[in-house]
Write a protein that holds these residues in place. Structure first.
Motif, PDB file in Angstrom:
ATOM      1  N   GLU A  47      10.852  -7.846  -4.375  1.00  0.00           N
ATOM      2  CA  GLU A  47      11.581  -6.917  -3.511  1.00  0.00           C
ATOM      3  C   GLU A  47      10.594  -5.901  -2.970  1.00  0.00           C
ATOM      4  N   PRO A  48      10.939  -5.232  -1.877  1.00  0.00           N
ATOM      5  CA  PRO A  48      10.024  -4.227  -1.341  1.00  0.00           C
ATOM      6  C   PRO A  48       9.616  -3.224  -2.415  1.00  0.00           C
ATOM      7  N   ASN A  49       8.334  -2.975  -2.508  1.00  0.00           N
ATOM      8  CA  ASN A  49       7.737  -1.998  -3.412  1.00  0.00           C
ATOM      9  C   ASN A  49       7.760  -2.386  -4.879  1.00  0.00           C
ATOM     10  N   HIS A  50       8.243  -3.585  -5.217  1.00  0.00           N
ATOM     11  CA  HIS A  50       8.270  -3.988  -6.632  1.00  0.00           C
ATOM     12  C   HIS A  50       8.304  -5.518  -6.751  1.00  0.00           C
ATOM     13  N   VAL A  51       7.274  -6.070  -7.369  1.00  0.00           N
ATOM     14  CA  VAL A  51       7.214  -7.507  -7.621  1.00  0.00           C
ATOM     15  C   VAL A  51       6.798  -7.723  -9.067  1.00  0.00           C
ATOM     16  N   GLU A  52       7.429  -8.716  -9.700  1.00  0.00           N
ATOM     17  CA  GLU A  52       7.053  -9.119 -11.051  1.00  0.00           C
ATOM     18  C   GLU A  52       6.906 -10.630 -11.089  1.00  0.00           C
ATOM     19  N   MET A  81       0.581  -8.386  -6.097  1.00  0.00           N
ATOM     20  CA  MET A  81       0.291  -7.452  -5.012  1.00  0.00           C
ATOM     21  C   MET A  81       0.485  -8.107  -3.650  1.00  0.00           C
ATOM     22  N   GLY A  82       0.041  -9.355  -3.507  1.00  0.00           N
ATOM     23  CA  GLY A  82       0.165 -10.044  -2.228  1.00  0.00           C
ATOM     24  C   GLY A  82       1.613 -10.245  -1.820  1.00  0.00           C
ATOM     25  N   ALA A  83       2.443 -10.640  -2.782  1.00  0.00           N
ATOM     26  CA  ALA A  83       3.872 -10.799  -2.492  1.00  0.00           C
ATOM     27  C   ALA A  83       4.485  -9.446  -2.142  1.00  0.00           C
ATOM     28  N   LEU A  84       4.113  -8.406  -2.889  1.00  0.00           N
ATOM     29  CA  LEU A  84       4.633  -7.062  -2.606  1.00  0.00           C
ATOM     30  C   LEU A  84       4.245  -6.630  -1.198  1.00  0.00           C
ATOM     31  N   ALA A  85       2.981  -6.812  -0.837  1.00  0.00           N
ATOM     32  CA  ALA A  85       2.525  -6.398   0.493  1.00  0.00           C
ATOM     33  C   ALA A  85       3.304  -7.134   1.578  1.00  0.00           C
ATOM     34  N   GLU A  86       3.510  -8.424   1.400  1.00  0.00           N
ATOM     35  CA  GLU A  86       4.205  -9.213   2.416  1.00  0.00           C
ATOM     36  C   GLU A  86       5.669  -8.810   2.588  1.00  0.00           C
ATOM     37  N   VAL A  87       6.342  -8.424   1.501  1.00  0.00           N
ATOM     38  CA  VAL A  87       7.766  -8.072   1.628  1.00  0.00           C
ATOM     39  C   VAL A  87       7.983  -6.591   1.927  1.00  0.00           C
ATOM     40  N   THR A  88       6.916  -5.791   1.878  1.00  0.00           N
ATOM     41  CA  THR A  88       7.067  -4.343   2.037  1.00  0.00           C
ATOM     42  C   THR A  88       6.499  -3.805   3.340  1.00  0.00           C
ATOM     43  N   ILE A  89       5.413  -4.367   3.805  1.00  0.00           N
ATOM     44  CA  ILE A  89       4.686  -3.781   4.936  1.00  0.00           C
ATOM     45  C   ILE A  89       5.562  -3.745   6.199  1.00  0.00           C
ATOM     46  N   PRO A  90       5.549  -2.630   6.915  1.00  0.00           N
ATOM     47  CA  PRO A  90       6.264  -2.574   8.194  1.00  0.00           C
ATOM     48  C   PRO A  90       5.713  -3.624   9.159  1.00  0.00           C
ATOM     49  N   SER A  91       6.548  -4.137  10.034  1.00  0.00           N
ATOM     50  CA  SER A  91       6.160  -5.239  10.922  1.00  0.00           C
ATOM     51  C   SER A  91       5.059  -4.868  11.913  1.00  0.00           C
ATOM     52  N   ASP A  92       4.824  -3.579  12.119  1.00  0.00           N
ATOM     53  CA  ASP A  92       3.791  -3.179  13.075  1.00  0.00           C
ATOM     54  C   ASP A  92       2.428  -2.933  12.407  1.00  0.00           C
ATOM     55  N   LYS A  93       2.314  -3.312  11.109  1.00  0.00           N
ATOM     56  CA  LYS A  93       1.057  -3.114  10.390  1.00  0.00           C
ATOM     57  C   LYS A  93       0.605  -4.416   9.760  1.00  0.00           C
ATOM     58  N   ARG A  94      -0.679  -4.455   9.388  1.00  0.00           N
ATOM     59  CA  ARG A  94      -1.247  -5.596   8.685  1.00  0.00           C
ATOM     60  C   ARG A  94      -2.082  -5.073   7.521  1.00  0.00           C
ATOM     61  N   TRP A  95      -2.375  -5.952   6.569  1.00  0.00           N
ATOM     62  CA  TRP A  95      -3.108  -5.525   5.377  1.00  0.00           C
ATOM     63  C   TRP A  95      -4.147  -6.565   4.980  1.00  0.00           C
ATOM     64  N   SER A 110       0.364 -13.263 -25.428  1.00  0.00           N
ATOM     65  CA  SER A 110       1.647 -13.928 -25.157  1.00  0.00           C
ATOM     66  C   SER A 110       1.703 -14.216 -23.665  1.00  0.00           C
ATOM     67  N   ASP A 111       2.850 -14.719 -23.188  1.00  0.00           N
ATOM     68  CA  ASP A 111       3.059 -14.741 -21.742  1.00  0.00           C
ATOM     69  C   ASP A 111       2.865 -13.309 -21.247  1.00  0.00           C
ATOM     70  N   ILE A 112       2.375 -13.153 -20.029  1.00  0.00           N
ATOM     71  CA  ILE A 112       2.126 -11.815 -19.482  1.00  0.00           C
ATOM     72  C   ILE A 112       2.951 -11.616 -18.218  1.00  0.00           C
ATOM     73  N   THR A 113       3.687 -10.517 -18.167  1.00  0.00           N
ATOM     74  CA  THR A 113       4.409 -10.135 -16.961  1.00  0.00           C
ATOM     75  C   THR A 113       3.512  -9.213 -16.147  1.00  0.00           C
ATOM     76  N   CYS A 114       3.187  -9.651 -14.935  1.00  0.00           N
ATOM     77  CA  CYS A 114       2.370  -8.842 -14.027  1.00  0.00           C
ATOM     78  C   CYS A 114       3.303  -8.110 -13.075  1.00  0.00           C
ATOM     79  N   VAL A 115       3.095  -6.807 -12.960  1.00  0.00           N
ATOM     80  CA  VAL A 115       3.946  -5.950 -12.140  1.00  0.00           C
ATOM     81  C   VAL A 115       3.079  -5.281 -11.079  1.00  0.00           C
ATOM     82  N   ALA A 116       3.559  -5.280  -9.838  1.00  0.00           N
ATOM     83  CA  ALA A 116       2.900  -4.552  -8.738  1.00  0.00           C
ATOM     84  C   ALA A 116       3.934  -3.605  -8.162  1.00  0.00           C
ATOM     85  N   GLU A 117       3.531  -2.337  -7.925  1.00  0.00           N
ATOM     86  CA  GLU A 117       4.467  -1.329  -7.421  1.00  0.00           C
ATOM     87  C   GLU A 117       3.807  -0.398  -6.416  1.00  0.00           C
ATOM     88  N   THR A 118       4.604   0.014  -5.453  1.00  0.00           N
ATOM     89  CA  THR A 118       4.216   1.051  -4.503  1.00  0.00           C
ATOM     90  C   THR A 118       5.442   1.904  -4.227  1.00  0.00           C
TER      91      THR A 118
END
Length: 158
Positions: A47-52, A81-95, A110-118
């Motif tokens: 989801e925008p600003n949060h991916v796990e 981070m890549g998934a977060l950037a793609e679902v969050t970035i405004p359409s007039d910007k690139r990253w 153990s299994d590891i949950t990776c979290v990216a947030e903005t």
């Protein structure tokens, strides 16, 4: 809505048993950047600003002491981070990624949950550097790695 977000909404909303839609999304995402497939990511939240995503602890991602390798963690951080950037970035910007700083704080045993947030305000005002917070969490809640991935965000050329 970005293509990645649209695909996630469609795949994760499929009325199937066992999370087949989320698995299909994870495989498709990893094929876009094939190196991501090496960690067998399982996206759980996009989801925008949060991916796990989860990196399953399997032999192919382990180091010599039987824990998830530090570089596998970084690969998970970058995929989230890549998934977060793609679902969050405004359409007039690139990253594009610019750099990463990571600290390894505990054994990834153990299994590891990776979290990216903005925060949305970061994207709304971005013109240059933008920091994405990342962390990896073990099944027992222990943080095994955390850091920042810096992106370079600029206006999209017309």
């Amino acid at each position: 809505m970005s293509q990645v977000h649209s695909l996630w909404k469609t795949a994760s909303g499929l009325p199937v048993v066992g999370g087949v839609g989320k698995r299909a999304f994870s495989i498709a995402f990893a094929q876009k950047a094939p190196y991501f497939a090496s960690i067998h990511p399982r996206f759980t939240i996009v989801e925008p600003n949060h991916v796990e995503l989860v990196i399953p602890k399997r032999r192919s991602v382990q180091n010599h002491i039987g824990t998830v390798h530090a570089i596998a963690l970084c690969n998970g951080f970058e995929a989230a981070m890549g998934a977060l950037a793609e679902v969050t970035i405004p359409s007039d910007k690139r990253w594009i990624p610019k750099g990463m700083e990571v600290a390894y704080t505990a054994k990834a045993s153990s299994d590891i949950t990776c979290v990216a947030e903005t925060d949305q305000a970061q994207w709304d005002t971005a013109d240059g550097d933008l920091e994405v917070r990342v962390k990896g969490v073990r099944d027992d809640g222990t943080v095994v790695g955390e850091g920042v991935i810096r992106l370079w965000v600029t206006p999209r050329s017309k």
